[in-house]
Write a protein that holds these residues in place. Structure first.
Motif, PDB file in Angstrom:
ATOM      1  N   GLN A   1       0.753  -1.174   0.142  1.00 25.44           N
ATOM      2  CA  GLN A   1       0.144  -0.317   0.332  1.00 25.44           C
ATOM      3  C   GLN A   1       1.275   0.785  -0.139  1.00 25.44           C
ATOM      4  N   GLU A   2       2.289   1.043   0.533  1.00 20.67           N
ATOM      5  CA  GLU A   2       2.782   2.029   0.469  1.00 20.67           C
ATOM      6  C   GLU A   2       3.927   2.695  -0.862  1.00 20.67           C
ATOM      7  N   GLU A   3       4.049   1.615  -1.631  1.00 21.06           N
ATOM      8  CA  GLU A   3       4.470   1.608  -2.908  1.00 21.06           C
ATOM      9  C   GLU A   3       3.464   2.376  -3.505  1.00 21.06           C
ATOM     10  N   LEU A   4       2.506   1.894  -3.640  1.00 19.69           N
ATOM     11  CA  LEU A   4       0.839   2.020  -4.674  1.00 19.69           C
ATOM     12  C   LEU A   4       0.733   3.722  -4.364  1.00 19.69           C
ATOM     13  N   SER A   5       0.770   4.270  -2.733  1.00 15.59           N
ATOM     14  CA  SER A   5       0.483   5.929  -1.733  1.00 15.59           C
ATOM     15  C   SER A   5       1.033   6.812  -2.728  1.00 15.59           C
ATOM     16  N   LEU A   6       2.363   6.259  -2.395  1.00 15.23           N
ATOM     17  CA  LEU A   6       3.700   7.168  -3.073  1.00 15.23           C
ATOM     18  C   LEU A   6       3.625   7.107  -4.569  1.00 15.23           C
ATOM     19  N   LEU A   7       2.849   6.282  -5.906  1.00 15.18           N
ATOM     20  CA  LEU A   7       2.493   6.282  -6.950  1.00 15.18           C
ATOM     21  C   LEU A   7       1.479   7.477  -7.355  1.00 15.18           C
ATOM     22  N   GLU A   8       0.718   7.051  -6.317  1.00 15.64           N
ATOM     23  CA  GLU A   8      -1.234   8.129  -6.190  1.00 15.64           C
ATOM     24  C   GLU A   8      -0.085   9.511  -5.756  1.00 15.64           C
ATOM     25  N   LYS A   9       0.218   9.405  -5.021  1.00 12.63           N
ATOM     26  CA  LYS A   9       0.719  11.269  -4.741  1.00 12.63           C
ATOM     27  C   LYS A   9       1.474  11.752  -6.483  1.00 12.63           C
ATOM     28  N   LYS A  10       2.940  10.860  -6.099  1.00  9.46           N
ATOM     29  CA  LYS A  10       3.421  11.803  -7.724  1.00  9.46           C
ATOM     30  C   LYS A  10       3.120  12.182  -8.663  1.00  9.46           C
ATOM     31  N   LEU A  11       1.298  11.265  -9.497  1.00  8.41           N
ATOM     32  CA  LEU A  11       0.486  11.482 -10.447  1.00  8.41           C
ATOM     33  C   LEU A  11      -0.524  12.472 -10.181  1.00  8.41           C
ATOM     34  N   LYS A  12      -0.313  12.948  -8.608  1.00 13.37           N
ATOM     35  CA  LYS A  12      -1.763  14.150  -8.722  1.00 13.37           C
ATOM     36  C   LYS A  12      -0.789  14.860  -8.772  1.00 13.37           C
ATOM     37  N   MET A  13       0.186  15.189  -8.142  1.00 11.50           N
ATOM     38  CA  MET A  13       1.303  16.339  -8.515  1.00 11.50           C
ATOM     39  C   MET A  13       1.118  17.002  -9.848  1.00 11.50           C
ATOM     40  N   ARG A  14       0.636  16.017 -10.270  1.00  8.47           N
ATOM     41  CA  ARG A  14       1.180  16.326 -12.583  1.00  8.47           C
ATOM     42  C   ARG A  14      -0.327  16.067 -13.134  1.00  8.47           C
TER      43      ARG A  14
ATOM     44  N   PRO B   1      -0.732  -5.846 -10.493  1.00  8.97           N
ATOM     45  CA  PRO B   1       0.068  -7.606  -9.957  1.00  8.97           C
ATOM     46  C   PRO B   1      -0.388  -7.276  -8.409  1.00  8.97           C
ATOM     47  N   PRO B   2      -0.393  -8.072  -7.211  1.00  6.52           N
ATOM     48  CA  PRO B   2      -0.959  -8.650  -6.217  1.00  6.52           C
ATOM     49  C   PRO B   2      -0.227  -7.609  -5.677  1.00  6.52           C
ATOM     50  N   GLY B   3      -1.735  -7.107  -4.915  1.00 11.74           N
ATOM     51  CA  GLY B   3      -1.748  -5.646  -4.105  1.00 11.74           C
ATOM     52  C   GLY B   3      -2.515  -4.471  -4.811  1.00 11.74           C
ATOM     53  N   ILE B   4      -3.533  -5.034  -6.311  1.00 14.60           N
ATOM     54  CA  ILE B   4      -3.940  -3.360  -6.792  1.00 14.60           C
ATOM     55  C   ILE B   4      -4.879  -4.734  -7.173  1.00 14.60           C
ATOM     56  N   PHE B   5      -6.177  -3.800  -6.702  1.00 15.38           N
ATOM     57  CA  PHE B   5      -6.989  -4.268  -7.241  1.00 15.38           C
ATOM     58  C   PHE B   5      -8.126  -3.869  -8.189  1.00 15.38           C
ATOM     59  N   SER B   6      -7.385  -2.603  -8.510  1.00 13.67           N
ATOM     60  CA  SER B   6      -7.933  -1.525  -9.674  1.00 13.67           C
ATOM     61  C   SER B   6      -7.363  -0.406 -10.083  1.00 13.67           C
ATOM     62  N   TYR B   7      -7.952  -0.379 -11.333  1.00 12.06           N
ATOM     63  CA  TYR B   7      -7.177   0.912 -11.441  1.00 12.06           C
ATOM     64  C   TYR B   7      -7.807   2.347 -11.243  1.00 12.06           C
ATOM     65  N   GLU B   8      -9.140   2.436 -10.549  1.00  9.92           N
ATOM     66  CA  GLU B   8      -9.595   3.666 -10.264  1.00  9.92           C
ATOM     67  C   GLU B   8      -8.725   4.882  -9.206  1.00  9.92           C
ATOM     68  N   ASN B   9      -8.327   4.617  -7.852  1.00 12.37           N
ATOM     69  CA  ASN B   9      -7.925   5.247  -7.506  1.00 12.37           C
ATOM     70  C   ASN B   9      -6.602   6.136  -7.850  1.00 12.37           C
ATOM     71  N   VAL B  10      -6.075   4.877  -8.379  1.00 16.21           N
ATOM     72  CA  VAL B  10      -5.054   5.470 -10.091  1.00 16.21           C
ATOM     73  C   VAL B  10      -5.438   6.302 -11.021  1.00 16.21           C
TER      74      VAL B  10
END
Length: 353
Positions: free
Chosen positions: A140-153, A167-176
């Motif tokens: 979740q920490e790795e996914l949250s980091l990506l989402e944070k970087k995308l939100k900045m852009r 990959p396992p640990g990510i269940f949907s593209y929705e939040n990204v």
């Protein structure tokens, strides 16, 4: 007077903002892979198979789509790759990408704890057999980091291409997708859960899949399910019905589809119209090397053309030509732009029938 530290800080944020402003689109390759391609005369199960040659390179659907996109993108559209990479194999993948494209925006290359997987393609005759290793878990920490970087852009995000499985640990593209908030959302994936929940106001949504996938995701029976994709084409009216169903359920505006070696097509939800795109060449101008990654090439080059302002049909027809050209090479998303005119695809409007 400013101190040296203040000057360096201002310079850093100035360069960071320039990078953010120049990044107009992102390709998501969240289920990354390192690719190995083995050539052999025959593949015999339960026996020793000696290879004629072996090579390594870039694997993963998003990675292939990214390299295809940047190969045809104009200078005004800076396209970045978002990916998770881990371990020595992950570093090998990064090196393979840098070898193909020397200048990359690597801020969205998230280091993860799990080792990057390896995908192996075995070419025997004109057939290709693919072995896909399981992916490691993304935290979740790795996914949250990506989402944070995308939100900045998100303020400058003209396009987002979601490519392949997760990959396992990510269940949907929705939040990204919510984090990136793109003006154009290009879906090259069967993972559509949650897409229906996204506010698509001022967002153009495109789905690109092959005919078999469209029927499967829409829950339609495939009359050719027992045959290979190269045997017979899927019925166009059935594809149209399935595409219409997906558009209504997920709020999709356009569906691009391929159907193996047969004609492709484009469904427009607003007009409830399916336009065939005819393959206008009899055969490839050279031996088939590998069809693996052709679909990723189609997605990436179509995405790049749409970002550059090309018409939907023209962009997809160009992408199809690039996908055909990539079958002449053994490495993913490698194609010769000079032979594209020899591989034409043409949209067939109703008035031309």
């Amino acid at each position: 007077k400013m101190s040296i530290i203040q000057t360096q800080t201002i310079l850093f944020f100035s360069l960071f903002l320039q990078t953010v402003e120049s990044m107009t689109a992102v390709v998501l390759g969240l289920n990354s892979a390192f690719q190995r391609c083995v050539q052999c005369n025959d593949l015999v199960l339960g026996s020793v198979n000696r290879a004629k040659s072996s090579s390594t390179g870039v694997g993963g659907k998003g990675q292939g789509a990214y390299l295809a996109a940047v190969a045809v993108a104009n200078s005004e559209n800076e396209i970045a790759l978002a990916q998770f990479v881990g371990g020595l194999i992950g570093e090998s993948l990064c090196c393979a990408i840098r070898k193909r494209k020397t200048e990359n925006i690597e801020d969205l290359w998230i280091q993860c704890k799990s080792e990057t997987r390896v995908c192996t393609t075995i070419m025997h005759g004109e057939d290709a057999t693919e072995f896909v290793e399981p992916s490691g878990i993304i935290t979740q920490e790795e996914l949250s980091l990506l989402e944070k970087k995308l939100k900045m852009r998100s303020h400058s995000m003209h396009g987002l291409l979601c490519s392949g499985s997760l990959p396992p640990g990510i269940f949907s593209y929705e939040n990204v997708i919510r984090a990136a908030c793109p003006k154009m959302l290009f879906l090259d994936t069967v993972v559509l859960n949650g897409i229906e929940n996204i506010d698509k106001t001022d967002m153009k949504v495109i789905l690109k899949l092959n005919a078999r996938e469209i029927l499967s995701v829409a829950g339609f029976a495939d009359p050719n399910a027992h045959l290979s994709d190269a045997a017979v084409p899927r019925p166009a009216d059935l594809i149209s019905q399935a595409a219409s169903s997906l558009c209504k359920k997920y709020g999709i505006h356009i569906v691009f589809y391929t159907d193996g070696p047969f004609d492709a097509g484009c469904y427009f939800a607003q007009s409830d119209r399916l336009i065939p795109i005819m393959k206008c060449f009899a055969q490839l101008p050279g031996p088939l090397r590998s069809p693996i990654g052709a679909g990723d090439t189609v997605a990436g080059t179509t995405f790049a053309r749409l970002l550059a302002g090309y018409d939907d049909l023209d962009a997809f027809a160009f992408g199809l030509s690039c996908g055909a050209a990539s079958c002449l090479t053994s490495e993913n998303a490698v194609f010769d732009l000079d032979i594209i005119p020899k591989l034409p695809y043409k949209p067939i409007l109703s008035s031309e029938k």
